[in-house]
Design a protein around this motif. Structure first.
Motif, PDB file in Angstrom:
ATOM      1  N   UNK A  25       0.698  -1.268  -0.123  1.00 19.03           N
ATOM      2  CA  UNK A  25      -0.005   0.023  -0.088  1.00 19.03           C
ATOM      3  C   UNK A  25       0.811   1.297   0.047  1.00 19.03           C
ATOM      4  N   UNK A  26       1.931   1.312   0.827  1.00 16.38           N
ATOM      5  CA  UNK A  26       2.879   2.334   0.801  1.00 16.38           C
ATOM      6  C   UNK A  26       3.451   2.447  -0.532  1.00 16.38           C
ATOM      7  N   UNK A  27       3.886   1.608  -1.078  1.00 14.64           N
ATOM      8  CA  UNK A  27       4.519   1.588  -2.513  1.00 14.64           C
ATOM      9  C   UNK A  27       3.642   2.281  -3.610  1.00 14.64           C
ATOM     10  N   UNK A  44      -5.006   6.698  -5.560  1.00 18.02           N
ATOM     11  CA  UNK A  44      -6.099   6.006  -6.303  1.00 18.02           C
ATOM     12  C   UNK A  44      -6.556   5.045  -5.398  1.00 18.02           C
ATOM     13  N   UNK A  45      -7.746   4.638  -5.406  1.00 14.27           N
ATOM     14  CA  UNK A  45      -8.294   3.589  -4.628  1.00 14.27           C
ATOM     15  C   UNK A  45      -8.607   2.238  -5.608  1.00 14.27           C
ATOM     16  N   UNK A  46      -8.855   2.398  -6.688  1.00  8.64           N
ATOM     17  CA  UNK A  46      -9.280   1.287  -7.519  1.00  8.64           C
ATOM     18  C   UNK A  46      -8.560   0.752  -8.367  1.00  8.64           C
ATOM     19  N   UNK A  47      -8.256  -0.675  -8.709  1.00  9.15           N
ATOM     20  CA  UNK A  47      -7.354  -1.372  -9.445  1.00  9.15           C
ATOM     21  C   UNK A  47      -7.209  -0.583 -10.830  1.00  9.15           C
ATOM     22  N   UNK A  48      -6.396  -0.645 -11.536  1.00  4.58           N
ATOM     23  CA  UNK A  48      -5.149  -1.376 -11.528  1.00  4.58           C
ATOM     24  C   UNK A  48      -3.973  -0.675 -10.663  1.00  4.58           C
ATOM     25  N   UNK A  60      -7.206  -3.841  -3.623  1.00  2.00           N
ATOM     26  CA  UNK A  60      -6.725  -5.408  -3.481  1.00  2.00           C
ATOM     27  C   UNK A  60      -5.858  -5.642  -2.447  1.00  2.00           C
ATOM     28  N   UNK A  61      -4.925  -4.730  -2.125  1.00  2.00           N
ATOM     29  CA  UNK A  61      -3.882  -4.833  -1.052  1.00  2.00           C
ATOM     30  C   UNK A  61      -4.636  -4.430   0.210  1.00  2.00           C
ATOM     31  N   UNK A  62      -5.498  -3.571   0.187  1.00  2.00           N
ATOM     32  CA  UNK A  62      -6.516  -3.023   1.490  1.00  2.00           C
ATOM     33  C   UNK A  62      -7.108  -4.297   1.826  1.00  2.00           C
ATOM     34  N   UNK A  63      -7.901  -4.807   0.827  1.00  2.00           N
ATOM     35  CA  UNK A  63      -8.802  -6.068   1.442  1.00  2.00           C
ATOM     36  C   UNK A  63      -7.561  -7.167   1.719  1.00  2.00           C
ATOM     37  N   UNK A  64      -6.735  -7.669   1.391  1.00  2.00           N
ATOM     38  CA  UNK A  64      -5.948  -8.594   1.665  1.00  2.00           C
ATOM     39  C   UNK A  64      -5.408  -8.196   3.144  1.00  2.00           C
TER      40      UNK A  64
END
Length: 178
Positions: free
Chosen positions: A107-109, A114-118, A123-127
């Protein structure tokens, strides 16, 4: 109130059937565990069109991490072993911490705003949140932890300690990144 063998009182919740909770936790552990183990093997071995250690190391260096190949090993092992731990329900708080630490760095990288992929962090936040949730709830009864004397009864303190470990470790790695 019911008691568990350690004579610690626990509240019983008639809201859901324990078997349903156990199966729900199993499904979550399996999906996240397989996903993360696969991501780890991409980094370690180049499987599933991954970059392997050298390709992933190059990505880490281009993202500002020193010693890219070392970071690739750390991330790959964290994802692979954390994923396997979740799949098996073995040392679940530590497995979740390994995944959470990597996801905090991901997430930091990205940090794109932006929130949504790509390009975003969804995705990272959900995991990350799923790993934190599993650290707090424990693996359920369909897990190896259920058969280990010290882990049979998950304690909230284990989850809180695992999340703290992930946060501190991720922070150290991010400080190294600069």
């Amino acid at each position: 109130m019911a008691t568990i063998p350690s004579n610690r009182p626990v509240l019983t919740a008639p809201v859901a059937d324990q078997s349903a909770l156990d199966l729900g936790l199993l499904v979550i552990r399996l999906v996240v565990g397989v996903t993360m183990a696969a991501h780890g093997t991409q980094k370690l071995f180049g499987w599933f069109d991954g970059g392997g250690i050298s390709g992933t190391g190059g990505f880490f260096e281009s993202s500002g991490y020193p010693q890219g190949e070392t970071m690739a090993w750390i991330a790959g092992l964290s994802e692979t072993l954390g994923g396997i731990g979740l799949i098996a329900g073995l040392f679940t708080p530590l497995a979740a911490a390994a995944i959470l630490g990597v996801m905090i760095n991901a997430i930091a990288v990205k940090g794109t705003g932006e929130f949504f992929a790509p390009k975003g962090i969804e995705y990272d936040l959900v995991l990350a949140c799923t790993a934190a949730g599993l650290a707090l709830t424990g693996p359920g009864r369909v897990a190896f932890d259920h058969y280990l004397p010290g882990l049979r009864y998950h304690r909230l303190a284990y989850g809180i300690a695992a999340i703290a470990l992930a946060a501190v470790t991720a922070a150290v790695v991010l400080v190294i990144r600069g």
